[in-house]
Design a protein around this motif. Sequence first.
Motif, PDB file in Angstrom:
ATOM      1  N   TRP A  44       0.825  -1.203   0.000  1.00  0.00           N
ATOM      2  CA  TRP A  44       0.000   0.000   0.000  1.00  0.00           C
ATOM      3  C   TRP A  44       0.862   1.258   0.000  1.00  0.00           C
ATOM      4  N   SER A  45       2.022   1.203   0.629  1.00  0.00           N
ATOM      5  CA  SER A  45       2.925   2.355   0.656  1.00  0.00           C
ATOM      6  C   SER A  45       3.471   2.655  -0.739  1.00  0.00           C
ATOM      7  N   HIS A  75      -1.446   5.530   9.566  1.00  0.00           N
ATOM      8  CA  HIS A  75      -1.862   6.887   9.920  1.00  0.00           C
ATOM      9  C   HIS A  75      -1.267   7.944   8.999  1.00  0.00           C
ATOM     10  N   ILE A  76      -0.034   7.764   8.546  1.00  0.00           N
ATOM     11  CA  ILE A  76       0.576   8.770   7.676  1.00  0.00           C
ATOM     12  C   ILE A  76      -0.142   8.817   6.328  1.00  0.00           C
ATOM     13  N   ILE A  77      -0.385   7.650   5.745  1.00  0.00           N
ATOM     14  CA  ILE A  77      -1.101   7.601   4.463  1.00  0.00           C
ATOM     15  C   ILE A  77      -2.498   8.195   4.608  1.00  0.00           C
ATOM     16  N   PHE A 132      -7.883  -6.180   4.051  1.00  0.00           N
ATOM     17  CA  PHE A 132      -7.001  -5.793   2.946  1.00  0.00           C
ATOM     18  C   PHE A 132      -5.766  -5.039   3.446  1.00  0.00           C
ATOM     19  N   PHE A 133      -5.760  -4.688   4.732  1.00  0.00           N
ATOM     20  CA  PHE A 133      -4.686  -3.849   5.260  1.00  0.00           C
ATOM     21  C   PHE A 133      -3.901  -4.495   6.401  1.00  0.00           C
ATOM     22  N   ILE A 134      -4.571  -5.307   7.219  1.00  0.00           N
ATOM     23  CA  ILE A 134      -3.931  -5.936   8.374  1.00  0.00           C
ATOM     24  C   ILE A 134      -4.172  -7.437   8.293  1.00  0.00           C
ATOM     25  N   LEU A 135      -3.103  -8.220   8.476  1.00  0.00           N
ATOM     26  CA  LEU A 135      -3.259  -9.664   8.461  1.00  0.00           C
ATOM     27  C   LEU A 135      -4.159 -10.083   9.614  1.00  0.00           C
TER      28      LEU A 135
END
Length: 342
Positions: free
Chosen positions: A77-78, A275-277, A327-330
């Motif tokens: 995602w980054s 949080h930054i994204i 979709f973001f955290i396992l």
Amino acid sequence: MKQVKYINISKGIGILLVVLGHQPINSEMFRFIYSFHMAFFFILFGFLFKAHNKNIKSYLTGKALFLVGTYIIASIWSVVFFVLVGVIKEGGVSANELLMKAFDYLLGSAHSGSLTPNGPIWFLLAYFLYIAYFQLIYFLNEKVGKWSHIVFIPPLFILLNNSYFLPFSLNATILAIPFFYIGVLYKRLLATYPLNSFVLVVLTFTFLIIFYFLFNIGNSYDISVSQVGSYWDFILLGGLFFLPILLFSFFLEDTLLGNLLEFIGERTIGILCYHIIFITGVSFAISKVFGFEYYTLRESMIYILLVVTTYPFILVFILNQKWLGNFFILNQKWLGKFFRKT
């Protein structure tokens, strides 16, 4: 393992400090936060530590899948976000830039801003290696005795006297090792005195006074890039501020603020990773919709206060939606079907 409420509250305080530390704040506030905020999480691990000698393989495999797996997802995602920013600012990114950024995340070191635009995820790799190190040390402790605990001294000495930048944020792991033993000492202290005891209240104020004088030495700190002042003052600063956070968290247990901090304290990984994204994306959208200049908006103290006090809660709400959060955290519940819960 179910944690007592004040632990999750303290984690909530810690993660809000992480978010605040990534805002355009003044240099002294930045230096203050970075003198102890990541140390807090490393000390907390020692404070809560439990050896898993009998199931060490499955325990570490589960931790690797969750922490390293989440790092991989967050890295993807980054890179996507990196491309979007490149398209908006420069009209696109070259294939070489894309490959170099992907390699940076593969290497997993925050040095020289390599993990921009999402630097905080260095912690996932460093923390997994930290967990693995101490589980292995305590496993070896049963075999060879307490001598196993000194194996970190040579690499620590080398790091403190040379500018070696290791992959997978291993620098931070090694530099953080003394924090574990501070956590163990705190565990023993709280086994003797309850948090609301007169002894610990007096000790807390004493620690804050010592912290004040050490902090005013003037060193700067950022363990992610091996910037640790004279090192031992960095270790002391982190250790000294741990007890005040715990004590403050304890007194918040029956308050609305305590409930809110507990809510985000149970979900620190998601906030850390995104949080930054999230803040950058939402801030950009607001600047476009309302016609604000982006950097003026971000540097506004009112907006910084809004960001720190509301955005982490919104982000957690989004990540808590199963159809989206996976979709973001396992998913730890899925992992729990295969590995023993901790």
